[in-house]
Motif scaffolding. Sequence first.
Motif, PDB file in Angstrom:
ATOM      1  N   MET A   1       0.853  -1.199   0.000  1.00  0.00           N
ATOM      2  CA  MET A   1       0.000   0.000   0.000  1.00  0.00           C
ATOM      3  C   MET A   1       0.887   1.247   0.000  1.00  0.00           C
ATOM      4  O   MET A   1       1.773   1.383   0.846  1.00  0.00           O
ATOM      5  CB  MET A   1      -0.913  -0.007   1.240  1.00  0.00           C
ATOM      6  CG  MET A   1      -1.894   1.149   1.268  1.00  0.00           C
ATOM      7  SD  MET A   1      -3.009   1.030   2.673  1.00  0.00           S
ATOM      8  CE  MET A   1      -4.049   2.444   2.354  1.00  0.00           C
ATOM      9  N   ASP A   2       0.657   2.166  -0.933  1.00  0.00           N
ATOM     10  CA  ASP A   2       1.501   3.339  -1.095  1.00  0.00           C
ATOM     11  C   ASP A   2       0.747   4.584  -0.659  1.00  0.00           C
ATOM     12  O   ASP A   2      -0.257   4.959  -1.262  1.00  0.00           O
ATOM     13  CB  ASP A   2       1.950   3.457  -2.549  1.00  0.00           C
ATOM     14  CG  ASP A   2       3.029   4.503  -2.727  1.00  0.00           C
ATOM     15  OD1 ASP A   2       3.700   4.816  -1.733  1.00  0.00           O
ATOM     16  OD2 ASP A   2       3.188   5.011  -3.851  1.00  0.00           O
ATOM     17  N   LEU A   3       1.232   5.239   0.403  1.00  0.00           N
ATOM     18  CA  LEU A   3       0.626   6.467   0.893  1.00  0.00           C
ATOM     19  C   LEU A   3       1.497   7.656   0.495  1.00  0.00           C
ATOM     20  O   LEU A   3       2.715   7.553   0.439  1.00  0.00           O
ATOM     21  CB  LEU A   3       0.478   6.423   2.417  1.00  0.00           C
ATOM     22  CG  LEU A   3      -0.388   5.293   2.983  1.00  0.00           C
ATOM     23  CD1 LEU A   3      -0.410   5.351   4.498  1.00  0.00           C
ATOM     24  CD2 LEU A   3      -1.810   5.381   2.442  1.00  0.00           C
ATOM     25  N   GLY A   4       0.864   8.802   0.246  1.00  0.00           N
ATOM     26  CA  GLY A   4       1.582   9.993  -0.166  1.00  0.00           C
ATOM     27  C   GLY A   4       2.419  10.597   0.960  1.00  0.00           C
ATOM     28  O   GLY A   4       2.244  10.257   2.146  1.00  0.00           O
ATOM     29  N   PHE A   5       3.313  11.513   0.580  1.00  0.00           N
ATOM     30  CA  PHE A   5       4.210  12.147   1.549  1.00  0.00           C
ATOM     31  C   PHE A   5       3.432  12.887   2.643  1.00  0.00           C
ATOM     32  O   PHE A   5       3.799  12.839   3.819  1.00  0.00           O
ATOM     33  CB  PHE A   5       5.150  13.128   0.826  1.00  0.00           C
ATOM     34  CG  PHE A   5       6.031  13.908   1.763  1.00  0.00           C
ATOM     35  CD1 PHE A   5       7.169  13.338   2.311  1.00  0.00           C
ATOM     36  CD2 PHE A   5       5.697  15.214   2.109  1.00  0.00           C
ATOM     37  CE1 PHE A   5       7.978  14.056   3.190  1.00  0.00           C
ATOM     38  CE2 PHE A   5       6.495  15.939   2.984  1.00  0.00           C
ATOM     39  CZ  PHE A   5       7.642  15.367   3.526  1.00  0.00           C
ATOM     40  N   GLU A   6       2.357  13.593   2.252  1.00  0.00           N
ATOM     41  CA  GLU A   6       1.584  14.365   3.231  1.00  0.00           C
ATOM     42  C   GLU A   6       0.963  13.450   4.286  1.00  0.00           C
ATOM     43  O   GLU A   6       0.970  13.776   5.482  1.00  0.00           O
ATOM     44  CB  GLU A   6       0.484  15.175   2.528  1.00  0.00           C
ATOM     45  CG  GLU A   6       0.980  16.256   1.596  1.00  0.00           C
ATOM     46  CD  GLU A   6       1.373  15.722   0.227  1.00  0.00           C
ATOM     47  OE1 GLU A   6       1.226  14.498  -0.009  1.00  0.00           O
ATOM     48  OE2 GLU A   6       1.828  16.525  -0.607  1.00  0.00           O
ATOM     49  N   ILE A   7       0.426  12.299   3.854  1.00  0.00           N
ATOM     50  CA  ILE A   7      -0.183  11.359   4.795  1.00  0.00           C
ATOM     51  C   ILE A   7       0.878  10.771   5.722  1.00  0.00           C
ATOM     52  O   ILE A   7       0.674  10.645   6.939  1.00  0.00           O
ATOM     53  CB  ILE A   7      -0.911  10.220   4.040  1.00  0.00           C
ATOM     54  CG1 ILE A   7      -2.039  10.793   3.185  1.00  0.00           C
ATOM     55  CG2 ILE A   7      -1.455   9.201   5.025  1.00  0.00           C
ATOM     56  CD1 ILE A   7      -3.123  11.480   3.980  1.00  0.00           C
ATOM     57  N   LEU A   8       2.039  10.421   5.168  1.00  0.00           N
ATOM     58  CA  LEU A   8       3.119   9.869   5.983  1.00  0.00           C
ATOM     59  C   LEU A   8       3.613  10.890   7.004  1.00  0.00           C
ATOM     60  O   LEU A   8       3.905  10.543   8.157  1.00  0.00           O
ATOM     61  CB  LEU A   8       4.276   9.414   5.092  1.00  0.00           C
ATOM     62  CG  LEU A   8       4.009   8.194   4.214  1.00  0.00           C
ATOM     63  CD1 LEU A   8       5.197   7.923   3.294  1.00  0.00           C
ATOM     64  CD2 LEU A   8       3.720   6.961   5.073  1.00  0.00           C
ATOM     65  N   ALA A   9       3.689  12.148   6.586  1.00  0.00           N
ATOM     66  CA  ALA A   9       4.122  13.204   7.511  1.00  0.00           C
ATOM     67  C   ALA A   9       3.117  13.368   8.647  1.00  0.00           C
ATOM     68  O   ALA A   9       3.504  13.559   9.813  1.00  0.00           O
ATOM     69  CB  ALA A   9       4.289  14.522   6.755  1.00  0.00           C
ATOM     70  N   LEU A  10       1.840  13.281   8.318  1.00  0.00           N
ATOM     71  CA  LEU A  10       0.807  13.390   9.341  1.00  0.00           C
ATOM     72  C   LEU A  10       0.875  12.208  10.312  1.00  0.00           C
ATOM     73  O   LEU A  10       0.754  12.386  11.540  1.00  0.00           O
ATOM     74  CB  LEU A  10      -0.571  13.451   8.678  1.00  0.00           C
ATOM     75  CG  LEU A  10      -1.770  13.591   9.624  1.00  0.00           C
ATOM     76  CD1 LEU A  10      -1.666  14.860  10.451  1.00  0.00           C
ATOM     77  CD2 LEU A  10      -3.077  13.572   8.843  1.00  0.00           C
ATOM     78  N   LEU A  11       1.076  11.009   9.782  1.00  0.00           N
ATOM     79  CA  LEU A  11       1.189   9.826  10.637  1.00  0.00           C
ATOM     80  C   LEU A  11       2.422   9.910  11.539  1.00  0.00           C
ATOM     81  O   LEU A  11       2.383   9.473  12.687  1.00  0.00           O
ATOM     82  CB  LEU A  11       1.246   8.565   9.772  1.00  0.00           C
ATOM     83  CG  LEU A  11      -0.048   8.196   9.041  1.00  0.00           C
ATOM     84  CD1 LEU A  11       0.187   7.003   8.116  1.00  0.00           C
ATOM     85  CD2 LEU A  11      -1.159   7.891  10.039  1.00  0.00           C
ATOM     86  N   PHE A  12       3.505  10.473  11.019  1.00  0.00           N
ATOM     87  CA  PHE A  12       4.702  10.693  11.836  1.00  0.00           C
ATOM     88  C   PHE A  12       4.370  11.603  13.015  1.00  0.00           C
ATOM     89  O   PHE A  12       4.750  11.326  14.161  1.00  0.00           O
ATOM     90  CB  PHE A  12       5.802  11.327  10.979  1.00  0.00           C
ATOM     91  CG  PHE A  12       6.985  11.831  11.764  1.00  0.00           C
ATOM     92  CD1 PHE A  12       8.032  10.977  12.095  1.00  0.00           C
ATOM     93  CD2 PHE A  12       7.050  13.156  12.174  1.00  0.00           C
ATOM     94  CE1 PHE A  12       9.116  11.439  12.821  1.00  0.00           C
ATOM     95  CE2 PHE A  12       8.128  13.627  12.899  1.00  0.00           C
ATOM     96  CZ  PHE A  12       9.165  12.765  13.220  1.00  0.00           C
ATOM     97  N   ALA A  13       3.648  12.695  12.755  1.00  0.00           N
ATOM     98  CA  ALA A  13       3.298  13.651  13.803  1.00  0.00           C
ATOM     99  C   ALA A  13       2.371  13.021  14.846  1.00  0.00           C
ATOM    100  O   ALA A  13       2.540  13.222  16.055  1.00  0.00           O
ATOM    101  CB  ALA A  13       2.640  14.883  13.183  1.00  0.00           C
ATOM    102  N   VAL A  14       1.399  12.250  14.373  1.00  0.00           N
ATOM    103  CA  VAL A  14       0.478  11.574  15.300  1.00  0.00           C
ATOM    104  C   VAL A  14       1.239  10.593  16.182  1.00  0.00           C
ATOM    105  O   VAL A  14       1.013  10.515  17.391  1.00  0.00           O
ATOM    106  CB  VAL A  14      -0.628  10.841  14.517  1.00  0.00           C
ATOM    107  CG1 VAL A  14      -1.452   9.954  15.453  1.00  0.00           C
ATOM    108  CG2 VAL A  14      -1.534  11.846  13.812  1.00  0.00           C
TER     109      VAL A  14
END
Length: 249
Positions: A1-14
């Motif tokens: 499953m490939d998620l975009g950079f913005e989603i990955l950045a948000l998950l990092f912050a969470v």
Amino acid sequence: MDLGFEILALLFAVALVAGFVDAMAGGGGLLTIPALLLAGVPPVATLATNKLQASAGSFSASLTMIKKGVIHPSQIKGAILMAFIGSTLGTLLVQLSPPEMLKVVIPFLVAGVGIYTLFAPNLGEIERAPKISHRTWQKTAVPLVGFYDGYLGPGTGTFFALSNVALRGMNLIKATAVAKLLNFSTNIASLLFFMLGGHVLWKVGFVMMAGQIIGAIAGSQMVVKGGAKFIRPVIVLMCSAMVCRYLFW
């Protein structure tokens, strides 16, 4: 499953925030699991990937506590093993039956923990005489909480810590340190079985691991500096959040 950079950045912050909160009071999964689901990750992969990043957080928090001299793993090696066994059994059972019955009981249990933490005088501020022996605690409370973590999960660190405070008379700082080691054991047990099933999203998990490590180190240092007066309101807050999650979501 490939998620975009913005989603990955948000998950990092969470994950960073979750690691900070989890190191102090448990309940970080209340943030990371909904975030993964909202990102479109399938439920089983969400649970598996959450265990990967949570393992990194609990390991980092444990390592910080060990370096600070708050806890020594050799003192609770039996409890670590029992937590692993309990979590393994819970992880196996949840694949055979849905946890609907436990979901009915958990809100009341969590609410009780929150109320006890809020109103118990001087909770965990000083050492008290234990109500049960260390051996009894590690053979009863530890595997039960471990089983819960494998079967359902959120709030495991809180249950581990409060069991030590209420049953073993431990101060809240040391109880939280012990909880991190035991939670790391339960996380690893569940993670192993999810890995065998091929459910872990490694790229997403590694991104969230980075956030968890940063948050967990900061949170565990706050535990050592802040003491019981700082930890108690966080526990009450997370218990309230967990009750809302189980009742309304």
